[in-house]
Design an enzyme around this catalytic site. Sequence first.
Site, PDB file in Angstrom:
ATOM      1  N   HIS A 122       0.855  -1.204   0.000  1.00 48.13           N
ATOM      2  CA  HIS A 122       0.000   0.000   0.000  1.00 48.13           C
ATOM      3  C   HIS A 122       0.881   1.241   0.000  1.00 48.13           C
ATOM      4  O   HIS A 122       1.914   1.304   0.673  1.00 48.13           O
ATOM      5  CB  HIS A 122      -1.032  -0.015   1.127  1.00 48.13           C
ATOM      6  CG  HIS A 122      -0.576   0.338   2.511  1.00 48.13           C
ATOM      7  ND1 HIS A 122      -0.477   1.634   2.971  1.00 48.13           N
ATOM      8  CD2 HIS A 122      -0.248  -0.446   3.560  1.00 48.13           C
ATOM      9  CE1 HIS A 122      -0.104   1.626   4.247  1.00 48.13           C
ATOM     10  NE2 HIS A 122       0.055   0.374   4.638  1.00 48.13           N
ATOM     11  N   ASP A 134       5.507   2.821   7.259  1.00 51.75           N
ATOM     12  CA  ASP A 134       4.145   2.366   6.935  1.00 51.75           C
ATOM     13  C   ASP A 134       3.533   3.276   5.875  1.00 51.75           C
ATOM     14  O   ASP A 134       2.933   4.269   6.207  1.00 51.75           O
ATOM     15  CB  ASP A 134       3.298   2.370   8.206  1.00 51.75           C
ATOM     16  CG  ASP A 134       1.870   1.913   7.967  1.00 51.75           C
ATOM     17  OD1 ASP A 134       1.592   1.362   6.891  1.00 51.75           O
ATOM     18  OD2 ASP A 134       1.043   2.132   8.874  1.00 51.75           O
ATOM     19  N   GLU A 168      -5.395   1.867   1.813  1.00 47.09           N
ATOM     20  CA  GLU A 168      -5.278   0.705   2.714  1.00 47.09           C
ATOM     21  C   GLU A 168      -5.657   1.119   4.117  1.00 47.09           C
ATOM     22  O   GLU A 168      -6.296   0.379   4.858  1.00 47.09           O
ATOM     23  CB  GLU A 168      -3.836   0.167   2.682  1.00 47.09           C
ATOM     24  CG  GLU A 168      -3.638  -1.143   3.472  1.00 47.09           C
ATOM     25  CD  GLU A 168      -3.267  -0.963   4.938  1.00 47.09           C
ATOM     26  OE1 GLU A 168      -3.228  -1.977   5.662  1.00 47.09           O
ATOM     27  OE2 GLU A 168      -3.024   0.177   5.381  1.00 47.09           O
ATOM     28  N   HIS A 283       1.919   5.044  12.755  1.00 48.61           N
ATOM     29  CA  HIS A 283       0.790   5.951  12.527  1.00 48.61           C
ATOM     30  C   HIS A 283       0.986   7.312  13.181  1.00 48.61           C
ATOM     31  O   HIS A 283       0.008   7.972  13.527  1.00 48.61           O
ATOM     32  CB  HIS A 283      -0.540   5.305  12.980  1.00 48.61           C
ATOM     33  CG  HIS A 283      -1.021   4.291  11.984  1.00 48.61           C
ATOM     34  ND1 HIS A 283      -2.280   3.729  12.024  1.00 48.61           N
ATOM     35  CD2 HIS A 283      -0.414   3.755  10.904  1.00 48.61           C
ATOM     36  CE1 HIS A 283      -2.409   2.879  11.015  1.00 48.61           C
ATOM     37  NE2 HIS A 283      -1.287   2.880  10.329  1.00 48.61           N
TER      38      HIS A 283
END
Length: 434
Positions: A122, A134, A168, A283
Amino acid sequence: MKFSVPRRTATLAVVAAMALGGLAGTTASAAPGAALAAPDIPLANVKQHLTDLQSIANANGGNRAHGRTGYKASIDFVKAKLDAAGYTTTVQQFTTSGATGYNLIADWPGGDPNQVLMAGAHLDSVSSGAGINDNGSGSAAVLETALAVSRAGLQPTKHLRFGWWGAEELGLVGSKYYVANLPTTERAKVSGYLNFDMIGSPNPGYFVYDDDPTIEQTFKSYFAGIGVPTEIETEGDGRSDHASFKNVGIPVGGLFTGASRVKTSAQVQKWGGTATAFDRCYHSSCDTTANINDTALDRNSDAVAHAIWTLSGGTTTPPGKVFENTADVAIPDNGAAVTSTVDVTGIAGNAPATLKVDVNIVHTYRGDLVVDLVAPDGSVYNVHNRSGGSADNLVATYTVNASTEVANGAWKLRVQDKAAQDTGYISGFKLTFP
Ligand code: TRP
Ligand code: ZN
Ligand code: CA
């Protein structure tokens, strides 16, 4: 460096794997044949992609999230590299949460259109940061592997397709959209999907998804070859884009270095690092280019290439008929025998003198195991009797003279663990009739 794992204590990963279970049913994936060696993926190139993705975030309000300008800029960046390398690229649009999302698909011309090997990552971040681990990490490793395919002029047996998924972080939206819009006939041609989401965590673990046995073993073999112990991924099965493919029956696998879960002291012993989160910036705004462990990114990038080379170059459908059971069967420690069964149908007469028996047993001490092939009438053919000592796993192909047996019927792989402490499970059992 070579790690030595204490043989009689390393049962954790296997227990976790058994709890998770595996894909049941029959598949037609062929064992990889002799393939060209994959190139070493240059870490500097992968890191340059991360630097570029960071610059894109910096120029677009600090993120590359769905619906934000930094996402589309990320798509344009990856697409330009692939176009220049000779890929056929397609941008697929969808709408979710009131904004347009984009998937990027890149096909490498050539290969068998009926056997497609896919790899993907992603490309979106969350809105709180640049999303470099990420999932710039997976995106960059897949990109650099695709570019390495082009540099090598690879002509694999299978057709290669790479994907970068949008949204995603909103619930696998882009990959679900891709799969939902892939006609059933096209889905059936996808022999495997490899997913890479978070593969450069700053305090890394080395996790392999417990899904398709062939894909899983391909990754495990790579890491075994460089002396790095792996564990089965358990931080949320179904939490990334492979779930979209798995849900429609496509064999999947992948790699992961950990998100917000805390590394245990046993894992610190095994991999180094600290007993804190695998990714303390998961995150958050500190998921920048500083949030990457270079060694993990390097190893995982090489593992991506190894899997692409190995799984795409293998022999195609094996000659003859293949019957396979990939359901996991737990083997009780020092206990009763267990079996995995395949039902052979449609073969006239007797079994061959060269019946091929593929055994894939995940175990922490294969010297505990007695393994028999049991014919439909109950005849027993021993293929393994506690040899191999303290090595892990029993992944082997045996040739059995079964010419006195009727071919059709229920054939069993019977496995018994005869010594206390180490445990495991049958991961796959396959019979090939020439
Ligand atoms: N996909 C998750 C995310 O982007 C991260 C994640 C958590 C993950 N657990 C996983 C990825 C397990 C792969 C496997 O937020
Ligand atoms: Zn995420
Ligand atoms: Ca045992």
